[in-house]
Design a protein around this motif. Structure first.
Motif, mmCIF file in Angstrom:
data_model
loop_
_atom_site.group_PDB
_atom_site.id
_atom_site.type_symbol
_atom_site.label_atom_id
_atom_site.label_comp_id
_atom_site.label_asym_id
_atom_site.label_seq_id
_atom_site.Cartn_x
_atom_site.Cartn_y
_atom_site.Cartn_z
ATOM 1 N N TRP A 24 27.286 2.080 17.842
ATOM 2 C CA TRP A 24 26.581 0.881 18.257
ATOM 3 C C TRP A 24 25.328 0.583 17.440
ATOM 4 O O TRP A 24 24.879 -0.565 17.420
ATOM 5 C CB TRP A 24 26.185 0.912 19.752
ATOM 6 N N TYR A 39 16.598 -8.014 25.501
ATOM 7 C CA TYR A 39 17.572 -6.978 25.866
ATOM 8 C C TYR A 39 18.814 -7.609 26.484
ATOM 9 O O TYR A 39 19.946 -7.228 26.146
ATOM 10 C CB TYR A 39 16.927 -5.983 26.841
ATOM 11 N N THR A 40 18.630 -8.577 27.361
ATOM 12 C CA THR A 40 19.781 -9.197 28.022
ATOM 13 C C THR A 40 20.668 -9.934 27.026
ATOM 14 O O THR A 40 21.890 -9.938 27.161
ATOM 15 C CB THR A 40 19.323 -10.168 29.123
ATOM 16 N N HIS A 43 22.672 -7.292 25.111
ATOM 17 C CA HIS A 43 23.756 -6.758 25.941
ATOM 18 C C HIS A 43 24.907 -7.757 26.039
ATOM 19 O O HIS A 43 26.086 -7.373 25.995
ATOM 20 C CB HIS A 43 23.229 -6.394 27.328
ATOM 21 N N SER A 50 27.375 0.088 27.181
ATOM 22 C CA SER A 50 26.764 0.283 28.488
ATOM 23 C C SER A 50 25.264 0.055 28.395
ATOM 24 O O SER A 50 24.669 0.148 27.310
ATOM 25 C CB SER A 50 27.043 1.694 29.006
ATOM 26 N N THR A 51 24.646 -0.241 29.514
ATOM 27 C CA THR A 51 23.192 -0.463 29.508
ATOM 28 C C THR A 51 22.451 0.806 29.104
ATOM 29 O O THR A 51 21.444 0.737 28.400
ATOM 30 C CB THR A 51 22.719 -0.922 30.898
ATOM 31 N N ASP A 52 22.940 1.981 29.526
ATOM 32 C CA ASP A 52 22.281 3.245 29.169
ATOM 33 C C ASP A 52 22.343 3.493 27.670
ATOM 34 O O ASP A 52 21.350 3.897 27.053
ATOM 35 C CB ASP A 52 22.935 4.415 29.914
ATOM 36 N N LEU A 54 22.813 1.237 25.239
ATOM 37 C CA LEU A 54 22.008 0.245 24.526
ATOM 38 C C LEU A 54 20.533 0.605 24.599
ATOM 39 O O LEU A 54 19.820 0.566 23.579
ATOM 40 C CB LEU A 54 22.247 -1.144 25.112
ATOM 41 N N ALA A 55 20.052 0.966 25.772
ATOM 42 C CA ALA A 55 18.638 1.343 25.922
ATOM 43 C C ALA A 55 18.314 2.565 25.068
ATOM 44 O O ALA A 55 17.261 2.630 24.421
ATOM 45 C CB ALA A 55 18.323 1.612 27.385
ATOM 46 N N SER A 56 19.218 3.536 25.043
ATOM 47 C CA SER A 56 18.996 4.746 24.255
ATOM 48 C C SER A 56 18.953 4.443 22.768
ATOM 49 O O SER A 56 18.080 4.943 22.039
ATOM 50 C CB SER A 56 20.101 5.762 24.561
#
Length: 208
Positions: A24, A39-40, A43, A50-52, A54-56
């Motif tokens: 990713w 962020y939205t 996504h 996954s949101t986790d 992407l955040a990572s």
């Protein structure tokens, strides 16, 4: 944050993959090459992440100096992510990777997501000159900044202000141009691409 996994090889390719080799990461770079993104929005344009994860990945990119996060002033008052100059230098890497991968693209599968601005990278390889080009496909509109030396190379949605040229085509034509099967001048002559605009760039695209 836990330490990143590394290859521990004294090789520039391995060092680069230490930073962008995770799943990713390069696709996040592809999205941020279009300029600051919330962020939205990231996504939404990275279906399947996954949101986790992407955040990572975004935290890793901040830590590694590829991206930064800042707060937009009111009335937007939202956090956005954007590439650093170091991260923006990945543009030719993604262009080369996309060119290498064109042969394996094949026909679009029923499960394949698509966004209009994903066609920006192959079109950037196919268009010469300088200026802002707005492109309309069935999937939507995006714009390119030809010859840009700084700032976003392309963007989702219509161009800010009046573009130097507007291209309208179907997705099949855009795909053929990206694969190198059809040149832009040939597509214009075959009326598969409609060029509008009165500036030098639009005239040159019609006259090539």
């Amino acid at each position: 944050m836990p330490p990143r996994r590394r290859y521990d090889q004294y090789c520039s390719a391995a060092r680069a993959l230490d930073l962008v080799g995770d799943r990713w990461t390069l696709l996040i770079v592809r999205e941020l090459l279009a300029g600051p993104r919330r962020y939205t929005d990231l996504h939404a344009d990275l279906p399947g992440v996954s949101t986790d994860v992407l955040a990572s990945r975004l935290k890793d990119m901040e830590r590694d100096g590829l991206a930064t996060r800042r707060r937009l002033p009111p009335p937007a008052a939202a956090n956005v992510y954007e590439l650093t100059p170091h991260g923006a230098r990945l543009l030719p890497v993604l262009q080369a990777l996309g060119e290498w991968g064109q042969a394996g693209l094949g026909e679009r599968r029923p499960t394949d997501a698509v966004r209009a601005h994903w066609f920006a990278l192959p079109l950037l390889r196919s268009l010469a000159g300088e200026g802002v080009v707005e492109v309309t496909l069935e999937e939507g509109t995006f714009h390119l900044r030809l010859g840009a030396l700084d700032g976003p190379a392309y963007g989702d949605g219509p161009a800010p202000g009046e573009p130097d040229a507007h291209l309208a085509m179907d997705t099949a034509t855009c795909t053929a141009v990206g694969r190198g099967e059809l040149s832009v001048p040939d597509a214009v002559r075959a009326r598969r691409i409609t060029v509008t605009g009165d500036g030098p760039l639009a005239r040159s695209l019609r006259e090539e």
